[in-house]
Design an enzyme around this catalytic site. Sequence first.
Site, mmCIF file in Angstrom:
data_model
loop_
_atom_site.group_PDB
_atom_site.id
_atom_site.type_symbol
_atom_site.label_atom_id
_atom_site.label_comp_id
_atom_site.label_asym_id
_atom_site.label_seq_id
_atom_site.Cartn_x
_atom_site.Cartn_y
_atom_site.Cartn_z
ATOM 1 N N ASP A 168 -14.964 6.571 13.557
ATOM 2 C CA ASP A 168 -14.835 6.066 12.586
ATOM 3 C C ASP A 168 -12.638 5.726 12.770
ATOM 4 O O ASP A 168 -12.450 6.107 13.082
ATOM 5 C CB ASP A 168 -14.421 7.391 10.772
ATOM 6 C CG ASP A 168 -15.570 7.252 10.649
ATOM 7 O OD1 ASP A 168 -16.638 6.502 10.983
ATOM 8 O OD2 ASP A 168 -15.745 8.822 10.496
ATOM 9 N N THR A 221 -6.428 -2.493 -13.873
ATOM 10 C CA THR A 221 -5.114 -4.091 -13.926
ATOM 11 C C THR A 221 -4.899 -4.375 -12.606
ATOM 12 O O THR A 221 -4.512 -4.829 -11.280
ATOM 13 C CB THR A 221 -3.956 -2.925 -14.253
ATOM 14 O OG1 THR A 221 -3.204 -1.852 -13.402
ATOM 15 C CG2 THR A 221 -3.591 -3.228 -15.454
ATOM 16 N N ARG A 222 -5.268 -3.045 -10.990
ATOM 17 C CA ARG A 222 -5.172 -3.069 -9.476
ATOM 18 C C ARG A 222 -3.920 -3.508 -9.662
ATOM 19 O O ARG A 222 -4.422 -4.341 -8.499
ATOM 20 C CB ARG A 222 -6.657 -3.802 -9.442
ATOM 21 C CG ARG A 222 -7.750 -3.579 -9.832
ATOM 22 C CD ARG A 222 -9.275 -4.002 -9.426
ATOM 23 N NE ARG A 222 -8.751 -5.228 -8.212
ATOM 24 C CZ ARG A 222 -9.200 -6.077 -7.748
ATOM 25 N NH1 ARG A 222 -9.235 -6.849 -9.021
ATOM 26 N NH2 ARG A 222 -9.068 -6.527 -6.536
ATOM 27 N N MET A 223 -2.915 -2.643 -10.418
ATOM 28 C CA MET A 223 -1.753 -3.002 -9.484
ATOM 29 C C MET A 223 -0.305 -2.101 -10.059
ATOM 30 O O MET A 223 -1.249 -0.899 -10.842
ATOM 31 C CB MET A 223 -0.967 -4.305 -10.434
ATOM 32 C CG MET A 223 -1.288 -4.258 -11.388
ATOM 33 S SD MET A 223 -0.041 -6.027 -12.188
ATOM 34 C CE MET A 223 -1.429 -7.559 -11.832
ATOM 35 N N PHE A 248 -0.789 2.649 -10.792
ATOM 36 C CA PHE A 248 -2.428 2.020 -10.562
ATOM 37 C C PHE A 248 -3.447 2.455 -11.736
ATOM 38 O O PHE A 248 -3.568 3.937 -11.246
ATOM 39 C CB PHE A 248 -2.445 1.800 -9.019
ATOM 40 C CG PHE A 248 -3.920 1.218 -8.215
ATOM 41 C CD1 PHE A 248 -3.745 0.494 -7.953
ATOM 42 C CD2 PHE A 248 -5.072 1.817 -8.502
ATOM 43 C CE1 PHE A 248 -4.661 -0.754 -7.481
ATOM 44 C CE2 PHE A 248 -5.802 1.363 -7.905
ATOM 45 C CZ PHE A 248 -5.820 -0.059 -7.390
ATOM 46 N N GLU A 260 1.061 4.342 0.931
ATOM 47 C CA GLU A 260 1.384 2.718 0.964
ATOM 48 C C GLU A 260 2.715 3.025 0.251
ATOM 49 O O GLU A 260 3.833 1.992 1.079
ATOM 50 C CB GLU A 260 0.505 1.969 0.088
ATOM 51 C CG GLU A 260 -0.775 1.684 1.661
ATOM 52 C CD GLU A 260 -1.405 3.190 0.450
ATOM 53 O OE1 GLU A 260 -1.196 3.805 0.131
ATOM 54 O OE2 GLU A 260 -3.073 2.868 1.492
ATOM 55 N N ALA A 311 -8.084 1.329 -12.124
ATOM 56 C CA ALA A 311 -8.507 0.260 -11.843
ATOM 57 C C ALA A 311 -8.657 -1.189 -12.445
ATOM 58 O O ALA A 311 -9.394 -2.439 -11.783
ATOM 59 C CB ALA A 311 -9.874 1.083 -11.700
#
Lengths: 561, 200, 681
Positions: C309, C382-384, C378, C350, C380
């Site tokens: 993986d 807006t994904r920001m 964050f 990140e 799901a």
Amino acid sequence: MQADLLQAALYAVVLVALAVPLGLYMARVYTGDVTFLAPVEKTLLGAAGGGGEQSWCTYAVSLLLFNAAGFALLLAILMFQNVLPLNPQGFDGLSWHLAFNTAVSFVTNTNWQSYGGETTMSNLSQMVGLTTQNFLSAATGMALAAAVARGFAGRQVRTVGNFWTDMTRSVLYILLPLSLVLAVVFAALGMPQTLAGSVDATTLEGAKQTIAIGPVASQLAIKQLGTNGGGFFNVNSAHPFENPLAITNYLSMLAILVIPVAFCFTYGRMIGDRRQGLALFAAMGVLLVAGFAALYAAEHAGNPLHAAFVEPVTGNMEGKEQRFGLIGSVLWAATTTAASNGSVNAMHDSLTPLAGMVAMLNMQLGEIVYGGVGVGLTGMLLFVIITVFLAGLMVGRTPEYLGKKIEAKEVKLAALTLLIMPIGVLVLGGLAIAVGTAQSSVQDAGPHGLSELIYAYTSATGNNGSAFAGFNANTPWHNTFLGLAMLLGRFGYMLPILAIAGSLGTKMPAPPTAGTFPTHGTVFVVLLVATILIVGALTFLPALALGPIAEQVSMLAGTTF
Amino acid sequence: MSQIRATLVLLAVFTLLTGIAYPLAITGIAEAVFPAKAKGSLVEVNGTVVGSRLIGQSFTSDRYFHGRPSATSGTDPNDPSKTVEQPYNAAASTGSNLAPTSKSLAEAVAARAQALGPGRQPADLVTASGSGLDPHISPAGAYAQVERVATARKLAPAAVRTLVDSRVEGREFGILGEPRVNVLELNLALDKLPPGGAGS
Amino acid sequence: MSKHAPNEIGLFAPEILKPAIVESFRKLDPRGLARNPVIFATALVSVLATFLVIQEGIRGGPAFWVGFQIAVWLWFTVLFANFAEAVAEGRGKARADAFRATKSTARAKFLADPARRDQFTLREVDLLQPGDIILVEVGDTIPTDGEVIEGVASVNESAITGESAPVIRESGGDHSSVTGGTTLASDWLVVKVTARPGETFLDKMISLVEGAKRQKTPNEIALNILLASLTLVFLFVVVTLPFFAAWSGTTIPTIYLIALFVTLIPTTIGGLLSAIGIAGMDRLVKANVIAKSGRAVEAAGDIDVLLLDKTGTITFGNRMADAFEPAPGVTEQELAEAAWLASLADDTPEGKSIVDLAARKFGLAEDGRATSGTFVPFTAQTRMSGVDLPDGTAIRKGAGDAMRKMAGVPLDAQVEGVIKRIASAGGTPLVVASGTRIMGVVYLKDIVKPNIRERFAELRRMGIRTVMITGDNPLTAAAIAAEAGVDDFLAEATPERKLELIRKEQTSGRLVAMCGDGSNDAPALAQADVGVAMNSGTPAAKEAGNLIDLDSDPTKLIEIVLVGKQLLISRGALTTFSIANDVAKYFAILPALFVAAYPGLAALDIMGLGTAQSAILSAIIFNALVIIALIPIALKGVAYKPSSASALLSRNLAIYGVGGLIVPFVGIKLIDLIVDLLHLV
């Protein structure tokens, strides 16, 4: 000596030059790509109706059945030759034990002769009986090799070919054409070919000389090509009728090895990897050359016991023929014992001790130095399995050959065959001493007598057929037990290798990686040769120490017996 | 059952093919193309078969060159139940098969050598051939006998030696085998030499 | 990488050796000996020799003293072989004892009704059956293996893995499995029992290291057959020898024949074979891997293809910020500052890596601006994510399409170019906006683990192909594959595609190894020839794999391969050594036996040994001592450096083949000198 080595070198070059194209041709024969006799083949196989592709088991059954039937027919011919036609000298039928021994001998491609041909066999026995089996026993071995090669090459297949087809093709496309050509050449070079039994002559000194004669050329061709070796006459190819010239000697030696050598290339082609065949060719070649060199050195040194009376230039000439010289006899002795042929052109019994030992070792290694037609290759593959197993472990992988895993089943079958030579030679030889039948059959006293016994049982188990001919094998005991040794040495190797081929055929080959060690490189060839030598030496060194080695040290010490 | 049928059919066919047709075909070819060789390379003198040029024969007379010692034997003409030494018995070939350490071989070699003269002798003259029927001796073996033959025939040794010279066969194709002299042919030539030869 | 093992045992620690000596004698039990054909044969002839010596002693025969010594050394040969096995087992036992100490003896809290955690009854651990529900609370030792069905807790697994940091176990997902013998460091768990009594991993591990249930591996079986047939060959050689000797007028004393027989049969490898096997398993356990069968260990040595993986194995689990790529008219520092602000409150790896990068590059330090703002996490939808500063500025970072949507206008062409470039290089472009102004792009990159490239090169030298498995698109996958140095990759992988790949490799004859933890890995794990399940994984995955890694470390596969190879190499090398030894033994014994019949055979005595008797005695002593001398190699395994098979074969042949030919000549000569010096014969 220079002339000697030149003859040997020339022999090697011509042999390989002939064997390579023949090997590739044979591969085409077994893959069905040679068809010039297709109508004959089709008619024959149609009449026989032997079915299609066979599993290794069915193949083995066919092979055994065919050999059993051949044995029965030959046995009958030999025992009743007195009432059968073509018996100009009016010979008697053979005793049961001699007939058993001879029938086994010719069916197993051993061609050991407990008898003298010209004093025992009618022309019918020689032709219909022996010559037929010269073809069929050779074809059996060749068919086996073809089946084994298919199994080794197979990718998840359950079949190894069809015995009847392989057999028929071996005879029609390989043995018969080559024999026809060689027999005519032999006849042209002076070998007799007649149905007469003997000729009477009045010698220059006025005595009567009865000269035995017969259909020699035809039998000689297949005798050599099929690694049979059973002579028309008692002294085999030392007889001027069986081998009248240096050139017939040379052609005979080529005929002895050409098919066994060719099989290396046939194998390479059939498994689709030329280099694998080449590796086997190289390993066998190393052993052959080493054996030849040792034999030559021993014979060239001559016999120190006779040194005071004999010019030293020619080496040991007892039992040899002038027209071949030392080299023609030594090269023959090396090839005939290596090839499981067993025809001789010099009396091996009179070889110097170490030369005799090399001849024995050639056989004791399992008749794999090119060996008999077909069976030499398959015998070598058994050693390959053992070697691959050891080597494979040493590189940290489950051993593989041609990408196929060598597992307990294959190792078991291959390891089983390691027992054949010790049983045939040591156990049966020891038994003969224990019951006293060895002592009454040997000709020479001292360690050489033991060598005669060991040679006899070695030759029988190795399916070679040559002899230390002073040994009288024509007794009920030896005829029986030598016969059993031949059966053991033939089918004891054939069935396991066929089973291994069957098992490998069902496996899927893994593509080679840097982690699989190559079975075509120098390292592997060296390891293979070492394995063969060590197994052979460890098994036979004690017996050889008491036979030829003891005789050698006695000879050097000036002792006679 | 199909296996048994295949066995019987193929065994029968191959017996006919390889055991009968093949040898008969070769016999036919050989007798048609090489009739003399097919019948055993026989040598006739005045219509009598005197031997085969391929098969040695026993010479005991000093007038002839002798071949190699032969270990063949035969039945005793006086008592068929016994076997006696019978050199160059072409009906029962055999070698001596004696061991290199054999006492009888050592004695035989010594005796043969001493019979030929003092010192070392050519190997072919003191050792038995493999077949017991070796038709040849080495050139050295022939030259070693020149003196004796010349004396017995009252010929000049040089003439006999010249005859031997002419009878020496070299290696075949210049490389194969050993130089040799065919004893029967040499003796036949010897018989044809004019008595007295080239003047002694 | 493996962590430290629970305990490290010296090769010849006295606490192992002493019981091993006792055990060597206990192992003379014929029922046990019969499992090993070579040593069994040795024991049988030792009995015969003993009997003969006693007879000679009663008769007062002259051969008593030398016969006695031969008989003693024959027994030593058997005992040394037993000792080798006992030492190997002893080391395993010591490890097993350590495991056993962690086994819970307390009774389990049995829940009749999983919903009622407060109503448990105490039940003996041995009575727990699969399917039973138990409660484990903080401080409890988990009594048996099971699957978490409710709760989240941190578990201390150091007793088994040696790793001291607790791990999280929770219901559902891929971290639901708990192991008996580990301890709950916090909270509580409701666990469904999955193991039968006596069949927990701990139990399996104990029996594995003790060698109690050790089954012979396939290659070991094959080797045993070969050794047995060699033994038979030498039996024929020795049994028939008196007849050949009688021919020559020599009688060989039976005791000498026995000595010859034992020196010829492969006692060296025969004596060390089981020790090698046990030690191999031990090495695996030391690496915290449980093999469900010996076959799996050997198969590990055979594999051709390794599926790894990407995430966690080849790269660190998360992507990290690598560069700031400002939009036209924006300086790099402005972009860095915006990104830094947006990430300060972001706990994801990140986010942290962006803060780190900004700090490294521009020395940005916390100044209160961010903390006074409002963090926008964050989602799901807006994904920001980002921050709303007190001055009203909304700083956002997110994927390109999300930002495009937010901005409502097409992005600047140059920014689009940067996004494309980063994506095609395998990175993740993170677009940063301040209000509606696009500031630029942060380059998030997969970071390949250090040294991984070298390991793959090593594997390649061994002939093993590495295939990276990743859910990334092919473009990204190719870039990482190139950087990590894997041979191939499977992009956009799904469990089905993984399975398909394994099948494809297998049909072309290759052996495939993989590791996995999730339930969806189970089919692939079962299909692979070597499937390493992470111990943290689901029960389904653990059931499907044939090896279990307690450390849950995917790179462990590489180590397992090495252990498997070393196991085979040790066997092969010692077999070669053993057989090569025979040559020298012949040169010692044969002249001794035959010189009376043929004095000339003294020429074979190339070692120039003292007397016939000392020669035979020296050979048998050498034969026994060499077993002891090779025990360290058997236990530690033959030194193995990854290299091509050809190089490996040449090297091992030179050491164990040629060495095996030479060593006994030297050894027997030395022993002979000592035997003569001490007047032992």
